[in-house]
Scaffold this motif. Structure first.
Motif, PDB file in Angstrom:
ATOM      1  N   ASP A   1       6.694  -8.217 -14.998  1.00  0.00           N
ATOM      2  CA  ASP A   1       6.813  -8.423 -16.433  1.00  0.00           C
ATOM      3  C   ASP A   1       6.275  -9.810 -16.745  1.00  0.00           C
ATOM      4  O   ASP A   1       6.943 -10.804 -16.526  1.00  0.00           O
TER       5      ASP A   1
ATOM      6  N   LYS B   1      11.205  -0.813 -16.708  1.00  0.00           N
ATOM      7  CA  LYS B   1      12.368  -1.391 -17.373  1.00  0.00           C
ATOM      8  C   LYS B   1      12.595  -0.836 -18.759  1.00  0.00           C
ATOM      9  O   LYS B   1      13.645  -1.058 -19.353  1.00  0.00           O
TER      10      LYS B   1
ATOM     11  N   ARG C   1       0.838  -1.197   0.000  1.00  0.00           N
ATOM     12  CA  ARG C   1       0.000   0.000   0.000  1.00  0.00           C
ATOM     13  C   ARG C   1       0.867   1.238   0.000  1.00  0.00           C
ATOM     14  O   ARG C   1       1.812   1.353   0.767  1.00  0.00           O
ATOM     15  N   PHE C   2       0.545   2.151  -0.876  1.00  0.00           N
ATOM     16  CA  PHE C   2       1.283   3.399  -0.931  1.00  0.00           C
ATOM     17  C   PHE C   2       0.666   4.401   0.037  1.00  0.00           C
ATOM     18  O   PHE C   2      -0.552   4.570   0.087  1.00  0.00           O
TER      19      PHE C   2
ATOM     20  N   HIS D   1      15.020   2.970   0.220  1.00  0.00           N
ATOM     21  CA  HIS D   1      14.130   2.640  -0.907  1.00  0.00           C
ATOM     22  C   HIS D   1      14.517   1.328  -1.583  1.00  0.00           C
ATOM     23  O   HIS D   1      14.257   1.121  -2.754  1.00  0.00           O
ATOM     24  N   GLN D   2      15.164   0.448  -0.808  1.00  0.00           N
ATOM     25  CA  GLN D   2      15.632  -0.796  -1.429  1.00  0.00           C
ATOM     26  C   GLN D   2      14.510  -1.805  -1.620  1.00  0.00           C
ATOM     27  O   GLN D   2      14.614  -2.701  -2.442  1.00  0.00           O
TER      28      GLN D   2
ATOM     29  N   MET E   1      -2.548  11.411  -1.058  1.00  0.00           N
ATOM     30  CA  MET E   1      -3.873  10.926  -1.394  1.00  0.00           C
ATOM     31  C   MET E   1      -4.845  11.080  -0.229  1.00  0.00           C
ATOM     32  O   MET E   1      -6.044  10.984  -0.418  1.00  0.00           O
ATOM     33  N   TRP E   2      -4.314  11.293   0.964  1.00  0.00           N
ATOM     34  CA  TRP E   2      -5.196  11.387   2.117  1.00  0.00           C
ATOM     35  C   TRP E   2      -4.878  12.627   2.936  1.00  0.00           C
ATOM     36  O   TRP E   2      -3.699  12.979   3.022  1.00  0.00           O
TER      37      TRP E   2
ATOM     38  N   ARG F   1      13.952  -1.045 -10.264  1.00  0.00           N
ATOM     39  CA  ARG F   1      13.497  -1.968  -9.224  1.00  0.00           C
ATOM     40  C   ARG F   1      11.972  -1.995  -9.184  1.00  0.00           C
ATOM     41  O   ARG F   1      11.359  -3.020  -8.930  1.00  0.00           O
ATOM     42  N   GLU F   2      11.367  -0.865  -9.458  1.00  0.00           N
ATOM     43  CA  GLU F   2       9.904  -0.800  -9.411  1.00  0.00           C
ATOM     44  C   GLU F   2       9.264  -1.254 -10.721  1.00  0.00           C
ATOM     45  O   GLU F   2       8.066  -1.076 -10.918  1.00  0.00           O
ATOM     46  N   GLY F   3      10.058  -1.775 -11.613  1.00  0.00           N
ATOM     47  CA  GLY F   3       9.486  -2.379 -12.811  1.00  0.00           C
ATOM     48  C   GLY F   3       9.502  -1.485 -14.025  1.00  0.00           C
ATOM     49  O   GLY F   3       8.969  -1.840 -15.076  1.00  0.00           O
TER      50      GLY F   3
ATOM     51  N   LYS G   1       2.830   8.142  -4.862  1.00  0.00           N
ATOM     52  CA  LYS G   1       2.652   7.264  -3.710  1.00  0.00           C
ATOM     53  C   LYS G   1       2.002   7.966  -2.533  1.00  0.00           C
ATOM     54  O   LYS G   1       1.625   7.311  -1.567  1.00  0.00           O
TER      55      LYS G   1
ATOM     56  N   TRP H   1      11.119  -1.493  -2.385  1.00  0.00           N
ATOM     57  CA  TRP H   1       9.876  -1.285  -3.138  1.00  0.00           C
ATOM     58  C   TRP H   1       9.685  -2.449  -4.106  1.00  0.00           C
ATOM     59  O   TRP H   1      10.613  -2.829  -4.793  1.00  0.00           O
ATOM     60  N   PRO H   2       8.498  -2.985  -4.154  1.00  0.00           N
ATOM     61  CA  PRO H   2       8.261  -4.065  -5.118  1.00  0.00           C
ATOM     62  C   PRO H   2       8.014  -3.474  -6.509  1.00  0.00           C
ATOM     63  O   PRO H   2       7.843  -2.277  -6.663  1.00  0.00           O
ATOM     64  N   GLU H   3       7.975  -4.334  -7.506  1.00  0.00           N
ATOM     65  CA  GLU H   3       7.661  -3.875  -8.854  1.00  0.00           C
ATOM     66  C   GLU H   3       6.218  -3.394  -8.904  1.00  0.00           C
ATOM     67  O   GLU H   3       5.340  -3.992  -8.285  1.00  0.00           O
ATOM     68  N   LEU H   4       5.994  -2.332  -9.648  1.00  0.00           N
ATOM     69  CA  LEU H   4       4.627  -1.828  -9.774  1.00  0.00           C
ATOM     70  C   LEU H   4       3.756  -2.844 -10.501  1.00  0.00           C
ATOM     71  O   LEU H   4       2.590  -3.023 -10.205  1.00  0.00           O
ATOM     72  N   TRP H   5       4.340  -3.479 -11.480  1.00  0.00           N
ATOM     73  CA  TRP H   5       3.675  -4.585 -12.168  1.00  0.00           C
ATOM     74  C   TRP H   5       4.766  -5.528 -12.625  1.00  0.00           C
ATOM     75  O   TRP H   5       5.814  -5.099 -13.084  1.00  0.00           O
TER      76      TRP H   5
ATOM     77  N   LEU I   1      16.099   2.770  -8.641  1.00  0.00           N
ATOM     78  CA  LEU I   1      14.789   2.577  -8.001  1.00  0.00           C
ATOM     79  C   LEU I   1      13.702   2.361  -9.064  1.00  0.00           C
ATOM     80  O   LEU I   1      12.864   1.471  -8.942  1.00  0.00           O
TER      81      LEU I   1
END
Ligand SMILES: Cc1cc2nc3c(=O)[nH]c(=O)nc-3n(C[C@H](O)[C@H](O)[C@H](O)COP(=O)(O)OP(=O)(O)OC[C@H]3O[C@@H](n4cnc5c(N)ncnc54)[C@H](O)[C@@H]3O)c2cc1C
Ligand SMILES: NC(=O)c1ccc[n+]([C@@H]2O[C@H](COP(=O)([O-])OP(=O)(O)OC[C@H]3O[C@@H](n4cnc5c(N)ncnc54)[C@H](O)[C@@H]3O)[C@@H](O)[C@H]2O)c1
Ligand SMILES: Cc1cc2nc3c(=O)[nH]c(=O)nc-3n(C[C@H](O)[C@H](O)[C@H](O)COP(=O)(O)O)c2cc1C
Ligand SMILES: [Zn+2]
Lengths: 90, 417, 954, 170
Positions: free
Chosen positions: B26, C495, B3-4, B17-18, C131-132, C491-493, C128, B20-24, C488
């Motif tokens: 591949d 690519k 959750r952001f 910031h190591q 929003m609140w 890492r967050e996809g 991120k 953070w998961p992938e947003l989506w 980063l």
């Protein structure tokens, strides 16, 4: 601003002298009333809109005034050739 | 899905910031899906999200030939409004505007939807009549849109020049306060992330190259650069490329694809509070949260897939902006680009079923579909899930070009975007 | 002058002293200085603040690539320009330059709090958070984000300057006047070819300006070129975009460098069509990515050499070099030879060309190979560096006041890419070089990879023993994108390189990634463990550097924004105090107020004057087309809904024109002048559209017809006289025409003279009164108008405008295409079935009228409305409902298209498009207004006055 | 035709002078738009020689298109209308005015808004083309003298545009 060869003037002129006029070789049916709604729809609205080689019409509106046809690649925007109205599809 | 929130940002920051998961993720294509969406623009990603979220269909793939959001979603001037004239349009666009409100929270991703107001300038008597018609129709449809005198317009948007000797003086304006902008890229990312979290596969760099139909004519799946993928339901949401894909299914469409250009200035401190559009002078402008003036106008004249346009279009666009806002003459253009928009004969979209069983389409949004992103996604999802259109998109069928029931907003008002 | 000026090695020796200010503080520079060099010469290193973190910044470069040193320049009187690169601002006497994006001052900037909190603002942070609570976004979060963003202030006053523009044509266009461009120009000019050589800088020479060994050659070459009549030299001219078919946009800066800009154009837009283009844009040096690489004083090595030789400025007194490339050594040697103190040469490579080592030794310079700078001390200026070996060992610090970076060179393939030339990765350059061309263009010199700068290695980031998660090593300086932001994003996809760009904003600043794109690519390549070529490159887009809106708009300002078309009578109307309205590109007199009258009073008076006496109206703007040839009638028969073949010469007919989709697009009264000649009229706004549409059918569908179309809109001035006294007014002026009703009935045309001028006199009426329209050659229009005006005095002749015309025609129920119809209305909807030739087998649009939805019931039809309260005038555009009690959303059944106060009738009248309107005669409908009040009105036939038409035939 | 004194023109009567170029309103002309498939038939009908190739001028007549000519004769001249023949003669004398640019730099003033390469026009060449957004008929009358026919209501714009461009010549 592309350069366009007008087959009537036989000269290459800047785009600003021309007006694009849509897909070429969509002839108005001789007797529209004889057409079904679907056939009339096709004439009015259906367009090939290809990625690549496109037969299209231009008018040398600020030049000799003539409508003419062209083959242009819609990906590169480059003209392959232009030809006079009434000539068969190329 | 992580959750952001400000808290998660704080926590991750402390960890450099190591984590953070992938947003989506591949995704690799599976052999079969319950539904496939072609085109990972905002509309397609939105459709996938709503299919999973609202209609419980989670075995879904979104197939994208390039990078997600790289089509018109990633290159538009981000104007959101719903003050369209006809009932059909008002319902359609207002459905979207209602979804915009709260979208950041729904997706848990800030899409920066900014209700700063969209103002359309009236420069002649015809504009005034046309805007009044819109305003009255909008009000009775429950869509906000109000008339402003020139002075009221200037108060709302101080950079306006009320000089009565201007080539096109300002005779008033229509203002939709709920209109505004949203961050184009974030919309695509937000939907992609939320859809992926619900199990949707997002497959990028994988162009659809063919559409396979069975002996009965119904859809069997799509050929792609990475092989055949099976599905009984395929929704095409490929904007400028729709004709090309429809041809793969043997269908001819009432569409033409034109380049549409936009440009941004160098970023400056806040100077422009809202969105201003002028159809007579022909240009529109807003300022992004980053500070650039975001400017656009009309399409180039010829069909093209080249994603670039001509300099003279830019000359006219910029001249129009400087005519209304003479203080911007010393601003400078930073970048100018093009997109490919698919235009229907009545300038309204086609959203619904096609003559091919299992093949659905969402296209023809032309120069103005960004504002519809959540709505179009939702309605495409509905139509695919139920195999019938929602009442809102029912009028946006293909039949209208045959029976003459066009939804011609442009003819009614010469308004785009 | 100052300690930073080096006396001898400089091109500005002997140049005049120039006074200027920066942030209000006075300084002196030399004529020929850029603001950047002049400030450096004064020991000013801190010149700007970065976009996001407000970090203190100095110069990175010396040219177009500069991302940091952005200033605003105020020349007074509305001449304010933000975001100028100090490297591209030429100083002039009185220059007033200011730093930006800081408050209260450049040295003390509260915004730099962002820097402290930087770790909470990584790439994509705004997605991120914020929003609140939901309502805070609009009130608090977004406004604060907006305030923090942006760089300089926008100009707030209208720009007093004008801009020039031109088209130009040449055989060879050379972009870039460095050694390569100059060589290309010399070679091309040997032929008779017309050659343009343009360069964005004030002085031609490019890199040669920083190379004293080339100064002699440069002077000679420029002298040669200046002598050649077929060569045009354009300094201060930036080629900003390369468009289709060798069309190049360029902007020349004409006055910004002058102490007094005067009244000449500030900039000039060059729209150049070139037979052949030679791109000699050179190459841009790459910075290196390490912690502290943005501290003021850390800059590109080549830039330091430019400051030294071109401007005679030493960038420091104890300079360190961080190199991964040979060229930086050469630059440093140049500095050392000019007497600048050198701290150290650090090079990542374990071994370098022995010649470099030998030269360093000869100059007594300290060299550390296999090492990297891992930190920079100092905040507002460099005070020292920390160095470590590549494996992290041997950390030590050294004092210095400037750090040069030499990371290799990136050819400037921007314009090449605009032209859709292919790019190929060069391992040797660590950059993309031009591949296959898409236009008649080639790249020469450094731009084409044809220049040797020496060799080097290409690294995304220098090795460091420090914790990478805590590093601030910048890739995109202006937008504060660090190496860890890029990590980063991946890492967050994110690519794809396009996603990395958009997520981090790398390359999106005002320098468009000139120094950052390739470093970002290298970083992505290592993070993704894929070769650089597999990552791709973001798209180069115009403009090469930001270009002024004013220049792009060119002449199109004020009177030249768009033509204002005026009729031959316009000056008379203006003198009479007419109020005008724009209609298409024309301006038309809307009404003629007398002292104290508002529009309504004037219109009421004008209306009554026409109905009771005579009014005069300028109808010159109506479109006119002369249709000539044996097949003229056949052609019109196919175009218009009406039949034309039986129309006799001398008679007129109302014509209705549809689009092929069956909807009304235009109308007008037309006359048959002779068996083979028609005089058509169209609406003012429709003139061009109708002519084009007719030409289209004629040329492409029916090329066999012998008929031709000629626009005569502007051949004639058209003076409409309407009212019962019309005949009396013109009778004494007309010769050769029998004006009696029998000889000259309604809807007829005659030729003769009026006031001695040949005329086509139409007896037509758009008001329902007796009326004539006098067509005379335009040059005589005003003369005839004035004569008629004089003659009319005895009859109380009154000029009226378009507003009165609208009222009068509405009283008669005549439609205005575009007001009472809107592109969705058929002739049947408009109640114009009488104008449709039922027996005609075909006409444009006929087939569409048979489509299912067009023949369905419930279509909107044009009717009249009479409000129950005769004093209420409905708003045009107001929507109509059947059930006023319905809750919103209400079912709307139509809208008011025209609505006026009718002075003649003493009540309001309106026309409306209403669903099933023809069947609703007598029904009461409801019109809810914005104020909440609901008006009621009765549906009637749209004919409010003189239904029998008796007045017309008088 | 009526007395010349009662004519009005949309641009100033006095020439505008700039270093290298003067811009002036041309004398009134009789103008016709002539259309026909067959140039010979046209020549016969109107009693004038007809130039055969687009761009060519001959005796005041310019060939603008495959079936289109512009004939410009001194004011007051007249020609037959060719009634009943498969051709079209239309009087457009007052549709346009002529601006005459004379001088070495005339070509530069015109190039400010005309995208054609005017240096390639031989003397005598005539063409319809465009100046920014305004249509013109451009005739090169001599090395340095150019005639520009422009529709009357666009003339003030063109006048301002050309004089502005000329004032910026360096
Ligand atoms: C310059 C510009 C300005 C605009 N301004 C506005 C505005 O202000 N307001 C507004 O409302 N609208 C605006 N629009 C229109 C708006 O951008 C679009 O209508 C909207 O973004 C369309 O979204 P989409 O998701 O349908 O299409 P896209 O975002 O274009 O997505 C379609 C996707 O399909 C993919 N695709 C295509 N072919 C294939 C294939 N064979 N296989 C796989 N994938 C494929 C494409 O790569 C693309 O990613 C503008 C458009 C442009 C170009
Ligand atoms: N630093 C070194 O060690 C070193 C070594 C060898 C050579 N050099 C230099 O490298 C240069 C290579 O020569 P070159 O001629 O290829 O490049 P150049 O850098 O000398 O010249 C390029 C020129 O193009 C101009 N330019 C770039 N883009 C432009 C645009 N869009 N519009 C207008 N002008 C534009 C630049 O201002 C510059 O003047 C030489 O000048 C040489 O002195 C440097
Ligand atoms: C609303 C909006 C704002 C943009 N702001 C910037 C900007 O600040 N800097 C920039 O370089 N590009 C900006 N762009 C343009 C993008 O860089 C890019 O040109 C666009 O997405 C089209 O992609 P392409 O140029 O890669 O084809 C912006 C685009 C949009 C739609
Ligand atoms: Zn031609």
């Amino acid at each position: 601003m592309i350069l366009i060869h007008c087959p009537y003037c036989d000269d290459i002129r800047p785009e600003l002298e021309f007006a694009y006029a849509g897909e070429a070789h969509i002839a108005r049916p001789a007797d529209p009333s004889a057409l079904s709604d679907a056939e009339w729809e096709k004439y009015l609205f259906i367009r090939a809109n290809p990625r690549g080689r496109h037969n299209e019409r231009w008018r040398h509106v600020h030049g000799c005034g003539r409508f003419f046809n062209a083959v242009r690649d819609t990906v590169t925007d480059k003209f392959e050739l232009t030809y006079k109205a009434g000539e068969p599809r190329k | 899905m992580t959750r952001f929130s400000a808290f998660s940002l704080f926590a991750k920051a402390l960890g450099g910031h190591q984590s953070w998961p992938e947003l989506w993720p591949d995704a690799q294509p599976k052999a079969e899906y319950d539904a496939i969406i072609v085109g990972a623009g905002g509309h397609g990603l939105g459709a996938a999200y709503y299919l999973a979220k609202k209609y419980g269909i989670t075995n879904v793939a979104v197939i994208e030939k390039g990078w997600l959001g790289g089509g018109n979603t990633g290159r538009n001037t981000t104007i959101v409004r719903s003050n369209y004239l006809y009932d059909e349009s008002a319902h359609l666009y207002d459905h979207a505007v209602k979804l915009w409100d709260g979208l950041s929270q729904e997706l848990n991703f800030n899409v920066m939807y900014s209700k700063r107001g969209v103002m359309m300038l009236a420069h002649n008597v015809h504009d005034v009549q046309s805007f009044q018609r819109h305003i009255h129709a909008n009000r009775l449809n429950g869509v906000d849109n109000e008339w402003l005198t020139p002075e009221e317009a200037k108060e709302y948007c101080p950079p306006l020049d009320l000089n009565p000797n201007a080539r096109y003086p300002i005779m008033g304006a229509a203002l939709q306060r709920r209109g505004g902008t949203a961050r184009h890229d974030s919309v695509a990312w937000g939907y992609a992330r939320a859809a992926a979290a619900l199990g949707v596969d997002i497959i990028q760099n994988c162009a659809v190259t063919g559409i396979r139909r069975g002996a009965d004519g119904a859809i069997e799946g799509v050929e792609t650069e990475r092989g055949f993928i099976k599905s009984k339901k395929v929704g095409v949401s490929a904007a400028g490329n729709t004709s090309v894909i429809m041809q793969m299914a043997g269908l001819e469409f009432p569409l033409e694809s034109y380049p549409l250009q936009a440009l941004v200035s160098e970023p400056v401190k806040p100077v422009f509070p809202c969105v201003v559009m002028s159809n007579t002078v022909h240009a529109y402008i807003s300022q992004s949260d980053k500070g650039e003036l975001v400017i656009g106008a009309g399409t180039d004249q010829y069909v093209s897939y080249s994603q670039r346009g001509a300099l003279h279009i830019v000359e006219h666009t910029v001249a129009a902006i400087c005519e209304i806002f003479p203080m911007f003459r010393r601003m400078r253009m930073l970048r100018n680009w093009g997109g490919i928009v698919d235009v229907t004969p009545d300038r309204s979209p086609i959203l619904g079923k096609t003559p091919v069983k299992g093949l659905y389409v969402n296209c023809g949004w032309g120069t103005g579909g960004f504002k519809a992103t959540p709505g179009a996604g939702d309605l495409l999802a509905y139509t695919m899930a139920k195999d019938e259109p929602h009442w809102i998109n029912a009028p946006y069928n293909l039949d209208r070009f045959r029976n003459g029931r066009l939804i011609d907003e442009a003819a009614a008002a010469a308004v785009a975007h | 002058m100052s300690a930073h000026r080096i006396a001898n090695a400089c091109r500005l020796n002997g140049a005049a002293t120039v006074n200027f200010t920066f942030d209000g503080k006075p300084y002196q520079g030399k004529a020929g200085d850029s603001l950047a060099s002049a400030l450096l010469a004064n020991g000013v290193v801190l010149m700007g603040r970065s976009f996001k973190y407000h970090r203190p910044r100095g110069l990175l470069g010396a040219g177009a690539e500069e991302p940091n040193a952005l200033v605003s320049v105020d020349r007074g009187g509305g001449r304010f320009t933000p975001n100028l690169r100090a490297t591209a601002v030429e100083i002039h006497e009185g220059l007033d330059a200011r730093s930006q994006n800081r408050w209260p001052s450049l040295e003390t900037d509260f915004g730099s709090i962002n820097d402290r909190l930087g770790r909470f603002f990584p790439a994509g942070f705004y997605n991120k958070t914020f929003m609140w609570p939901r309502s805070f976004w609009e009130k608090l979060y977004e406004p604060s984000i907006r305030r923090m963003a942006g760089l300089g202030d926008a100009p707030s006053d209208p720009d007093p300057d004008v801009y020039d523009a031109t088209y130009a044509h040449c055989d060879v266009l050379i972009v870039g006047a460095g050694p390569a461009g100059i060589d290309a120009a010399l070679a091309a000019s040997a032929s008779k070819k017309k050659v343009f050589l343009i360069d964005e800088q004030d002085e031609l020479g490019g890199g040669a300006l920083a190379d004293p060994a080339l100064w002699g050659w440069l002077a000679e070459s420029l002298k040669d070129l200046a002598r050649l009549p077929n060569v045009t030299l354009l300094p201060r001219t930036t080629a900003f975009g390369y468009y289709h078919d060798n069309f190049i946009g360029a902007v020349e800066r004409l006055t910004d460098h002058l102490p007094d800009p005067g009244h000449q154009a500030r900039e000039k837009l060059w729209r150049i069509r070139a037979g052949e283009v030679v791109l000699a844009q050179g190459a841009i040096e790459r910075p290196l990515v390490f912690e502290g690489n943005d501290v003021p004083g850390v800059m590109l090595a080549g830039a330091a050499r430019t400051y030294l030789h071109r401007f005679g400025v030493a960038v420091g007194s104890r300079v360190a070099l961080m190199a991964t490339h040979d060229s930086g050594w050469k630059d440093l040697f140049a500095l050392a030879r000019a007497g600048v103190g050198v701290a150290v040469i650090v090079d990542l490579r374990e071994s370098v060309d022995p010649a470099l080592l030998a030269e360093a030794a000869e100059l007594g310079l300290r060299v550390e190979l296999g090492s990297a700078v891992i930190g920079v001390s100092g905040r507002l200026a460099v005070t020292g560096i920390e160095i470590a070996r590549a494996d992290g060992s041997g950390r030590h610090k050294l004092a210095c006041d400037a750090v040069l970076m030499a990371g290799g060179w990136t050819p400037s393939v921007h314009l090449w890419s605009h032209s859709l030339g292919k790019l190929e990765w060069s391992e040797e350059w660590g950059a993309y070089l031009p591949g296959k061309a898409n236009e008649n263009v080639r790249c020469v010199g450094a731009c084409g990879g044809n220049w040797s700068f020496g060799s080097g290695v290409h690294v995304g980031q220098l090795p460091t023993p420090k914790n990478p998660a805590l590093l601030k090593a910048f890739v995109d300086f202006q937008n504060d994108v660090t190496a860890k932001d890029i990590a980063l994003a991946i890492r967050e996809g994110m690519k794809s390189v396009e996603h990395i760009k958009r997520y981090t904003t790398n390359g999106m600043a005002t320098d468009q990634g000139k120094t950052s794109n390739l470093n970002a690519l290298q970083l992505a390549s290592s993070a993704l463990d894929r070769p650089v070529q597999a990552i791709g490159l973001t798209t180069f887009r115009p403009p090469y550097t930001p270009q002024t809106f004013g220049a792009l708009a060119g002449h199109a300002k004020d009177a030249l924004f768009q033509p204002t078309r005026k009729s031959p009578i316009d000056s008379w109307a203006e003198a009479q105090g007419a109020v005008f309205e724009p209609v298409a590109q024309w301006r038309r007199a809307r009404y003629f107020p007398r002292t104290g009258e508002d529009m309504h009073a004037a219109v009421n008076r004008e209306c009554l004057a026409v109905r009771e006496g005579v009014g005069i109206f300028d109808a010159s703007t109506l479109g006119k087309i002369e249709v000539v040839g044996p097949d003229a009638a056949e052609f019109l028969n196919r175009m218009y809904t009406n039949p034309w073949k039986q129309l006799e010469p001398g008679r007129c007919r109302y014509g209705l024109l549809l689009r092929e989709d069956g909807f009304i697009t235009d109308d007008g009264v037309s006359a048959r002048m002779a068996p083979d000649r028609f005089h058509l009229t169209t609406t003012t706004g429709g003139a061009a559209r109708v002519l084009n549409m007719m030409e289209d059918y004629l040329q492409t569908e029916w090329p066999d017809l012998n008929v031709w179309l000629t626009s005569t809109t502007e051949q004639y001035a058209v003076i409409a006289l309407q009212g019962p006294k019309t005949r009396e007014v013109i009778a004494p002026l007309v010769e050769g025409i029998d004006l009696s009703s029998d000889a000259f009935p309604h809807m007829a045309v005659r030729e003769g003279t009026i006031c001695g001028v040949p005329t086509r006199l139409f007896r037509v009426s758009f008001t329902g009164e007796l009326g004539f329209e006098i067509n005379v050659p335009a040059a005589y229009g005003l003369h005839v108008w004035k004569q008629v005006w004089e003659a009319g005095q005895a009859h109380g002749i009154t000029p009226y405008g378009t507003e009165t015309m609208h009222v009068l025609r509405a009283e008669k129920g005549f439609i205005i295409v575009g007001q009472d119809t809107d592109g969705t209305v058929t002739p049947y909807d408009a109640g114009l079935d009488w104008a449709v030739g039922k027996k005609k087998p075909d006409f444009v649009g006929k087939r569409s009228l048979a489509r299912p939805d067009i023949v369905a019931s419930g279509r909107k039809q044009l009717v009249g409305l009479l409000t129950d309260d005769p004093n209420e005038v409905l708003i045009e555009g107001a929507q109509i409902v059947a059930d006023p009690k319905q809750a919103i959303p209400m079912t709307m059944i139509g809208h008011v298209t025209s609505s006026y106060w009718s002075a003649t009738l003493g009540r309001s009248i309106a026309m409306a498009l209403v669903a099933g309107g023809f069947d609703r005669m007598g029904e009461t409908l409801h019109i809810p207004s914005a104020s909440g009040k609901t008006h009621t009105a009765k549906v009637v036939k749209p004919m409010f006055y003189d239904a029998e038409g008796s007045r017309l035939n008088g | 035709m009526a007395d010349a004194a009662v004519r009005t023109a949309p641009v100033p009567a006095e020439a505008a002078e700039f270093p290298g170029v003067s811009i002036a309103l041309g004398a009134p002309l009789a103008r016709w738009s002539l259309r026909a498939r067959d140039p010979k038939a046209l020549a016969k009908a109107i009693g004038h020689k007809v130039p055969g190739t687009i761009g060519e001028t001959l005796g005041g007549m310019a060939c603008l298109g495959p079936d289109e000519w512009l004939l410009r004769l001194p004011e007051g001249a007249s020609i037959p209308l060719g009634e009943g023949l498969p051709l079209s003669v239309v009087d457009i004398s007052e549709r346009a005015v002529t601006l005459v640019l004379d001088g070495d730099r005339a070509i530069d003033a015109l190039s400010a808004g005309c995208p054609r390469d005017l240096s390639k026009f031989p003397v005598g060449y005539a063409t319809r083309t465009i100046f920014e957004t305004v249509e013109i008929v451009l005739i090169r009358e001599s090395e340095t003298r150019w005639s520009v026919d422009v529709w009357r209501s666009f003339a003030p714009y063109l006048w301002t545009a050309l004089t502005t461009a000329a004032s910026h010549l360096r």
